[in-house]
Design an enzyme around this catalytic site. Structure first.
Site, short mmCIF file in Angstrom:
data_model
loop_
_atom_site.label_atom_id
_atom_site.label_comp_id
_atom_site.label_asym_id
_atom_site.label_seq_id
_atom_site.Cartn_x
_atom_site.Cartn_y
_atom_site.Cartn_z
CG ASP A 33 11.71 29.06 -53.79
OD1 ASP A 33 12.09 28.20 -54.61
OD2 ASP A 33 11.81 28.91 -52.55
CB VAL A 86 7.90 22.12 -53.83
CG1 VAL A 86 7.11 23.37 -54.15
CG2 VAL A 86 6.97 20.92 -53.75
N PRO A 89 11.81 15.34 -50.89
CG PRO A 89 12.15 16.30 -48.79
CD PRO A 89 11.30 16.38 -50.01
CB THR A 90 14.41 10.01 -49.69
OG1 THR A 90 14.60 10.05 -51.11
CG2 THR A 90 14.13 8.57 -49.27
CG LEU A 159 15.46 19.64 -66.99
CD1 LEU A 159 16.69 19.80 -66.12
CD2 LEU A 159 14.71 20.94 -67.06
CB CYS A 263 16.61 12.48 -60.97
SG CYS A 263 15.77 14.05 -61.12
CG PHE A 264 19.79 8.49 -62.20
CD1 PHE A 264 18.75 9.05 -62.93
CD2 PHE A 264 20.94 8.11 -62.86
CE1 PHE A 264 18.88 9.25 -64.30
CE2 PHE A 264 21.08 8.30 -64.22
CZ PHE A 264 20.05 8.86 -64.94
C1 UDX Z 1 18.47 12.64 -64.98
C2 UDX Z 1 17.75 12.19 -66.27
O1 UDX Z 1 18.72 11.94 -67.30
C3 UDX Z 1 16.76 13.23 -66.72
O2 UDX Z 1 16.04 12.77 -67.85
C4 UDX Z 1 15.80 13.52 -65.56
O3 UDX Z 1 14.91 14.52 -65.92
C5 UDX Z 1 16.56 13.92 -64.32
O4 UDX Z 1 17.50 12.92 -63.99
P1 UDX Z 1 20.49 14.29 -64.36
O5 UDX Z 1 20.38 13.69 -63.00
O6 UDX Z 1 20.53 15.78 -64.47
O7 UDX Z 1 19.24 13.81 -65.27
O8 UDX Z 1 21.82 13.77 -65.07
P2 UDX Z 1 22.25 12.51 -65.97
O9 UDX Z 1 22.95 13.03 -67.16
O10 UDX Z 1 21.12 11.58 -66.20
O11 UDX Z 1 23.37 11.80 -65.09
C6 UDX Z 1 23.12 11.17 -63.82
C7 UDX Z 1 24.40 10.57 -63.25
O12 UDX Z 1 24.85 9.45 -64.02
C8 UDX Z 1 25.60 11.55 -63.21
O13 UDX Z 1 26.27 11.40 -61.97
C9 UDX Z 1 26.44 11.12 -64.38
O14 UDX Z 1 27.79 11.47 -64.22
C10 UDX Z 1 26.21 9.61 -64.37
N1 UDX Z 1 26.45 8.96 -65.68
C11 UDX Z 1 25.69 9.28 -66.76
C12 UDX Z 1 27.45 8.00 -65.81
O15 UDX Z 1 28.15 7.70 -64.84
N2 UDX Z 1 27.64 7.40 -67.03
C13 UDX Z 1 26.88 7.69 -68.13
O16 UDX Z 1 27.11 7.09 -69.20
C14 UDX Z 1 25.87 8.66 -67.99
P1 ADP Z 2 14.52 20.65 -58.04
O1 ADP Z 2 15.88 20.11 -58.38
O2 ADP Z 2 13.45 19.58 -58.11
O3 ADP Z 2 14.14 21.86 -58.84
P2 ADP Z 2 15.18 22.31 -55.71
O4 ADP Z 2 15.44 21.85 -54.31
O5 ADP Z 2 16.29 22.91 -56.49
O6 ADP Z 2 14.54 21.05 -56.48
O7 ADP Z 2 13.98 23.39 -55.71
C1 ADP Z 2 12.82 23.29 -54.99
C2 ADP Z 2 12.42 24.70 -54.50
O8 ADP Z 2 11.08 24.65 -53.99
C3 ADP Z 2 13.28 25.27 -53.36
O9 ADP Z 2 13.86 26.47 -53.78
C4 ADP Z 2 12.27 25.49 -52.20
O10 ADP Z 2 12.54 26.68 -51.47
C5 ADP Z 2 10.96 25.61 -52.94
N1 ADP Z 2 9.76 25.31 -52.14
C6 ADP Z 2 9.52 24.25 -51.34
N2 ADP Z 2 8.29 24.32 -50.78
C7 ADP Z 2 7.71 25.46 -51.26
C8 ADP Z 2 6.43 26.11 -51.08
N3 ADP Z 2 5.47 25.57 -50.32
N4 ADP Z 2 6.21 27.28 -51.72
C9 ADP Z 2 7.16 27.84 -52.52
N5 ADP Z 2 8.37 27.28 -52.74
C10 ADP Z 2 8.65 26.11 -52.12
#
Ligand code: UDX
Ligand code: ADP
Length: 466
Positions: A33, A86, A89-90, A159, A263-264
């Protein structure tokens, strides 16, 4: 010995590589990193992210076949398989702002790989990216190849935070997408061999690149759109009844103050951006989620006699879900900002989130959280009406209302009688995650609002704010 290097030591890269190292003692795994504090933390006793079970896994492998380093170029050039996780971002400005993913970090990682590589590489796309990113990366690499053969694979992570280690140890499926050429198939097999050391063969699905990328976005969009709530009916009853249908299943039907996480929203926005025709539908899913949060704020304010100005409100939970310290896109940010907009003073308790993080989140603009500048330890101008405490009882003392915004298990076990005694009366509880037993709390004297449940009789007479 196969050498794996993972670029990006975040929520995805860290836990995933730790489990690969644990399960594949013959593979050397180095996570790199550019952030020095992050790598230092991974090498210390205090890991940069909280995830149940992670400490144990890291302790077992670190120094054996798992390493964390800032020497990005060295380890990339030595690796056979390079995972890229890495930030994506949006975009906050320019074409596609608020929708399209900003692939700056991805692109610079790809260019760096092309610069330092001296042997053939398999490059695995791991972070959440828009469909067709692999193809773009492939172009960058092959146009700068100097005769080196690059194979790009898409291996989306499924995950969920809070259960990452379990999800990795025992995944429902592992998806590997690659080119349908002989070289592409060879690369797929190389990665499959890694996972096959602990994942049953039938759970490893291989597809083409595009299908793998799209499957990830579609799966998350599908899960996200299931989380919505109804009024009048009891949401747990409705979701129990729907979930009994085995074709649908009981998961992801829990009403809440809204979904959060990194993610969502991003995945849905990515979907919006690639398919204009159905964009309206997916935009609505995000809109409903935003509405959920403002409706919650309205409910708090209207219940408390249409004003929270100068009133202390305790906030239990700030992370986007339990068992994580992650606050990216947490609904708590919007709810707290809404209450602050009405001049409330907030006392926040979360077992895993620091004051620094909360202050930063509350002073940040939408979508800014994923830009690396926020990974640097800057001291934000703190918001005066917000205090962050390490004790829930202290947070609740003298408060007029209490909002539960994360479903931490410990909130179920608190002494609510003691909390009631210490609060101003009437004492309100607004349960955004359905964690408390509303009836029991009502017996203690609280006025209780639980998301998606029938209204407290006391609240029925209160006019709702528009
Ligand atoms: C999600 C996907 O589940 C995972 O497969 C992907 O790889 C990454 O994005 P994550 O964002 O870690 O994982 O958490 P998740 O358990 O999916 O929950 C997302 C949000 O939905 C949380 O804020 C959670 O509190 C909310 N949620 C979830 C609800 O409000 N109700 C539910 O029944 C389930
Ligand atoms: P995610 O939830 O997808 O794992 P994070 O923001 O937690 O996202 O992690 C992304 C990581 O990638 C950060 O720690 C950031 O410093 C690192 N990163 C971004 N650009 C580079 C790069 N060019 N080389 C090495 N690390 C990088």
């Amino acid at each position: 010995m196969v050498k794996i290097c993972c670029i990006g030591a975040g929520y995805v890269g860290g836990p995933t590589m730790a489990v690969i190292a644990l399960k594949c003692p013959s593979v050397e795994v180095v996570v790199v990193d550019i952030s020095v504090p992050r790598i230092n933390a991974w090498n210390s006793d205090h890991l940069p992210i909280y995830e149940p079970g992670l400490d144990e896994v890291v302790q077992q492998c670190r120094g054996r076949n798992l390493f964390f380093s800032t020497n990005v170029e060295k380890h990339v050039s030595e690796a056979d398989i390079i995972f890229v996780s890495v930030n994506t971002p949006t975009k906050t400005r320019g074409l596609g702002a608020g929708k399209a993913a900003d692939l700056t970090y991805w692109e610079s990682a790809a260019r760096m790989i092309a610069d330092v590589a001296k042997s053939d590489k398999i490059v695995v796309e791991k972070s959440t990216v828009p469909v067709k990113t692999a193809e773009a990366i492939e172009k960058i690499l092959t146009h700068n190849s100097k005769g080196i053969n690059y194979q790009i694979l898409s291996n989306p992570e499924f995950l969920a935070e809070g259960t990452a280690i379990q999800d990795l140890l025992n995944p429902d499926r592992v998806l590997i997408g690659g080119r349908e050429t002989p070289d592409g198939q060879k690369a797929i097999k190389a990665l499959k061999d890694v996972y096959a050391q602990w994942v049953p063969e039938e759970r490893i699905i291989t597809t083409n690149l595009w299908s793998a990328e799209l499957s990830k976005l579609a799966a998350n969009a599908f899960l996200a759109q299931r989380i919505s709530s109804a009024t009048g009916a009891d949401v747990s009853e409705v979701s129990y009844a729907i979930g009994k249908d085995s074709r649908i299943g009981p998961k992801f039907l829990n009403a809440s103050v809204g979904f959060g996480g990194s993610c969502f929203q991003k995945d849905i926005l990515n979907l919006v951006y690639i398919c204009d025709e159905v964009a309206c539908y997916w935009k609505q899913v995000i809109k409903v989620n935003d509405y959920q949060k403002s409706r919650f704020v309205n409910r708090v304010v209207s219940s408390m006699f249409n004003t929270v100005s100068g009133k202390k409100i305790a906030i239990f939970g700030f992370a986007f879900k339990k068992d994580t310290g992650d606050t990216r896109e947490t609904p708590a940010i919007d709810v707290c900002k809404g209450l602050l907009g009405d001049k409330a003073s907030l006392s926040i308790y979360d077992p895993q989130v620091t004051e620094d993080q909360i202050q930063r989140d509350l002073s940040m603009g939408k979508f800014d959280w994923d830009h690396p500048i926020h990974l640097q330890p800057v001291s934000p101008t703190s918001i005066k009406q917000v205090s962050v405490v390490w004790d829930p009882y202290q947070a609740a003392r003298d408060a007029h209302g209490l909002c539960i915004l994360t479903e931490w298990d410990e909130f179920k076990r608190l002494d609510y009688e003691k909390i009631y005694e210490s609060m101003r009366k009437p004492a309100f509880v607004f349960d955004g995650r359905n964690v408390v037993d509303a009836e029991k709390l009502r017996e203690l004297g609280f006025i209780v609002y639980s998301i998606g449940k029938p209204l407290d009789p006391w609240l029925k007479d209160m006019p709702a704010l528009a």
